[in-house]
Design a protein around this motif. Structure first.
Motif, short mmCIF file in Angstrom:
data_model
loop_
_atom_site.label_atom_id
_atom_site.label_comp_id
_atom_site.label_asym_id
_atom_site.label_seq_id
_atom_site.Cartn_x
_atom_site.Cartn_y
_atom_site.Cartn_z
N UNK A 110 0.81 -1.22 0.00
CA UNK A 110 0.00 0.00 0.00
C UNK A 110 0.84 1.27 0.00
N UNK A 111 2.16 1.15 -0.09
CA UNK A 111 3.03 2.31 -0.14
C UNK A 111 4.44 1.82 -0.36
N UNK A 112 5.35 2.79 -0.50
CA UNK A 112 6.76 2.46 -0.72
C UNK A 112 7.24 1.43 0.31
N UNK A 113 6.92 1.67 1.59
CA UNK A 113 7.32 0.69 2.60
C UNK A 113 6.14 0.34 3.50
N UNK A 114 4.97 0.29 2.90
CA UNK A 114 3.76 -0.05 3.65
C UNK A 114 3.19 -1.37 3.15
N UNK A 115 3.28 -2.38 4.01
CA UNK A 115 2.83 -3.72 3.63
C UNK A 115 1.93 -4.28 4.72
N UNK A 116 0.91 -5.01 4.33
CA UNK A 116 0.08 -5.71 5.30
C UNK A 116 -0.51 -6.93 4.60
N UNK A 117 0.04 -8.10 4.93
CA UNK A 117 -0.42 -9.33 4.29
C UNK A 117 -1.36 -10.13 5.20
N UNK A 118 -1.94 -9.46 6.21
CA UNK A 118 -2.84 -10.17 7.12
C UNK A 118 -4.14 -10.52 6.40
N UNK A 119 -4.81 -11.57 6.86
CA UNK A 119 -6.06 -12.01 6.23
C UNK A 119 -7.09 -10.89 6.27
N UNK A 120 -7.15 -10.16 7.40
CA UNK A 120 -8.17 -9.11 7.54
C UNK A 120 -7.94 -8.01 6.50
N UNK A 121 -6.66 -7.60 6.32
CA UNK A 121 -6.36 -6.50 5.39
C UNK A 121 -6.59 -6.93 3.94
N UNK A 122 -6.20 -8.18 3.66
CA UNK A 122 -6.36 -8.71 2.28
C UNK A 122 -7.84 -8.71 1.90
N UNK A 123 -8.67 -9.13 2.84
CA UNK A 123 -10.10 -9.24 2.58
C UNK A 123 -10.71 -7.86 2.36
N UNK A 124 -10.32 -6.91 3.22
CA UNK A 124 -10.82 -5.54 3.08
C UNK A 124 -10.28 -4.91 1.78
N UNK A 125 -9.03 -5.23 1.50
CA UNK A 125 -8.37 -4.68 0.32
C UNK A 125 -9.13 -5.03 -0.95
N UNK A 126 -9.57 -6.28 -1.05
CA UNK A 126 -10.28 -6.68 -2.27
C UNK A 126 -11.61 -5.91 -2.38
N UNK A 127 -12.30 -5.76 -1.27
CA UNK A 127 -13.56 -4.99 -1.29
C UNK A 127 -13.29 -3.57 -1.80
N UNK A 128 -12.22 -2.96 -1.31
CA UNK A 128 -11.90 -1.58 -1.73
C UNK A 128 -11.55 -1.54 -3.23
N UNK A 129 -10.77 -2.53 -3.67
CA UNK A 129 -10.39 -2.56 -5.09
C UNK A 129 -11.62 -2.75 -5.97
N UNK A 130 -12.52 -3.63 -5.55
CA UNK A 130 -13.72 -3.88 -6.36
C UNK A 130 -14.54 -2.59 -6.49
N UNK A 131 -14.59 -1.83 -5.41
CA UNK A 131 -15.33 -0.57 -5.45
C UNK A 131 -14.66 0.39 -6.45
N UNK A 132 -13.33 0.50 -6.35
CA UNK A 132 -12.64 1.44 -7.24
C UNK A 132 -12.72 0.99 -8.70
N UNK A 133 -12.73 -0.33 -8.89
CA UNK A 133 -12.74 -0.85 -10.26
C UNK A 133 -14.16 -1.01 -10.80
N UNK A 134 -15.15 -0.69 -10.01
CA UNK A 134 -16.57 -0.79 -10.40
C UNK A 134 -16.92 -2.18 -10.93
N UNK A 135 -16.59 -3.19 -10.15
CA UNK A 135 -16.91 -4.55 -10.56
C UNK A 135 -17.16 -5.38 -9.30
N UNK A 136 -17.70 -6.58 -9.48
CA UNK A 136 -17.91 -7.41 -8.29
C UNK A 136 -16.98 -8.62 -8.26
N UNK A 137 -16.06 -8.70 -9.20
CA UNK A 137 -15.03 -9.75 -9.13
C UNK A 137 -13.82 -9.31 -9.95
N UNK A 138 -12.66 -9.85 -9.58
CA UNK A 138 -11.50 -9.70 -10.47
C UNK A 138 -11.15 -11.09 -11.00
#
Ligand code: NAD
Length: 313
Positions: free
Chosen positions: A85-113
């Motif tokens: 999420x940044x030059x030195x910002x990483x979070x590979x936890x299950x909670x962040x990954x799950x939230x991350x996909x929801x955020x990406x789907x919103x930005x990409x205007x789709x319900x799946x990648x």
């Protein structure tokens, strides 16, 4: 356009893939409307594979790609990433990954990648990627939010270590197969072929090194590599062509990857990169350019946690 199977997945991707990081202004400021036109032209010309990440332009590239794909989502194979999420910002936890996909789907205007990738896994602890991140990504796949899952990164050995411990569908490797380097061929490809893993090659111009404009300031390659590339570019110019043309032809001819992602944000670049399909790379010219690049060939820089670095040559 030529298409190839992405490993054992059901996806058939264009050999020239659209790398969307420049839409996030990571190589310099770009005009968003021109970026949208580049995306539309690429789709019209048969490019069906688009790769992005929340990291590129700190969500800007996803936002812009999502806007550009309005009404055309079903014509493309869409890949995004998580964990960086940044030059030195990483979070590979299950909670962040799950939230991350929801955020990406919103930005990409789709319900799946089509492809969801753990981004730059060398910056994470391998044990976490294996035991927590990938299982969380598989759960999202089971929920229909991602058709396939993969990992991306620069050092090759950690990619293999992770994919040996936990099944992944794809591996994205960058700056490891192009005019400046070819160690992907001996290190990663035999492993991937044995396991039916689709390999995506990225940065066929070595993140801008093999272009007339040269590398951006943040590029990790040392001066020796940049200087050799400048000399090679001058040689190509003297022969009447652009080094990026030869660089891309060389990558598109390589049969062991599903495709090569090229960063694009203008119609001009899309057109020029498509024209690389008109001919194969001139092998004699490739040999001459590689002779100029000889002092810089197969240079590997450190990336990620020290235990994940590939040993320098
Ligand atoms: P690249 O080697 O494709 O270079 C991109 C640069 O070259 C940009 O400045 C672009 O404007 C310029 N360019 C494009 N076409 C050109 C042409 N015909 N002539 C001259 N310049 C041209 O590097 P990249 O963008 O980093 O890599 C491609 C894509 O691969 C990325 O956008 C991203 O999607 C993916 N990638 C992923 C990772 C990862 O997951 N860790 C790392 C690197 C790249």
């Amino acid at each position: 356009m030529r298409y190839r199977n992405l490993g054992d997945t059901s996806l058939k991707v264009s050999v020239l893939g659209f790398g969307a990081s420049p839409l996030g202004d990571v190589f310099g400021t770009t005009d968003p409307s021109e970026g949208f036109r580049a995306v539309h032209l690429a789709i019209d010309e048969g490019i069906n594979f688009f790769d992005v990440s929340p990291y590129y332009g700190l969500t800007l590239a996803e936002e812009r790609l999502g806007t550009a794909l309005a009404g055309r989502r079903n014509e493309v194979i869409l890949a995004t990433k998580c964990g960086r999420y940044g030059e030195s910002e990483f979070d590979f936890s299950a909670a962040r990954i799950t939230k991350s996909l929801e955020e990406s789907l919103r930005r990409l205007h789709t319900d799946y990648v089509d492809l969801f990738q753990a981004h730059d896994v060398e910056f994470g602890r391998s044990q976490q990627i294996i035991e927590e991140t990938i299982p969380a990504m598989r759960r999202l796949q089971e929920q229909g939010k991602a058709r396939y899952i993969g990992i991306t990164g620069y050092p090759l050995k950690v990619l293999i270590r992770i994919a040996s411990a936990v099944a992944v569908d794809t591996i994205l490797s960058y700056c490891r197969y192009n005019l400046l380097i070819d160690d992907m061929d001996t290190i990663l490809i035999p492993f991937a072929q044995k396991h039916g893993i689709g390999v995506i090659n990225a940065s066929g111009m070595h993140m801008g090194v093999l272009t007339e404009r040269g590398a951006p300031a943040w590029h990790p390659a040392p001066e020796q590599v940049r200087e050799a590339a400048r000399q090679a570019a001058a040689f190509c110019r003297s022969r009447g062509f652009d080094i990026s043309e030869l660089a891309l032809r060389h990558c598109f001819d390589y049969p062991h990857v599903a495709g090569t992602l090229v960063g694009m944000s203008s119609k001009n670049h899309v057109r020029r990169n498509l024209s690389a399909f008109e001919e194969q790379a001139d092998r004699h010219m490739v040999d001459q350019v590689r002779a100029i690049l000889a002092p810089a060939l197969n240079y590997v820089w450190p990336s990620g946690r020290p235990e994940n670095h590939d040993a320098p040559r």
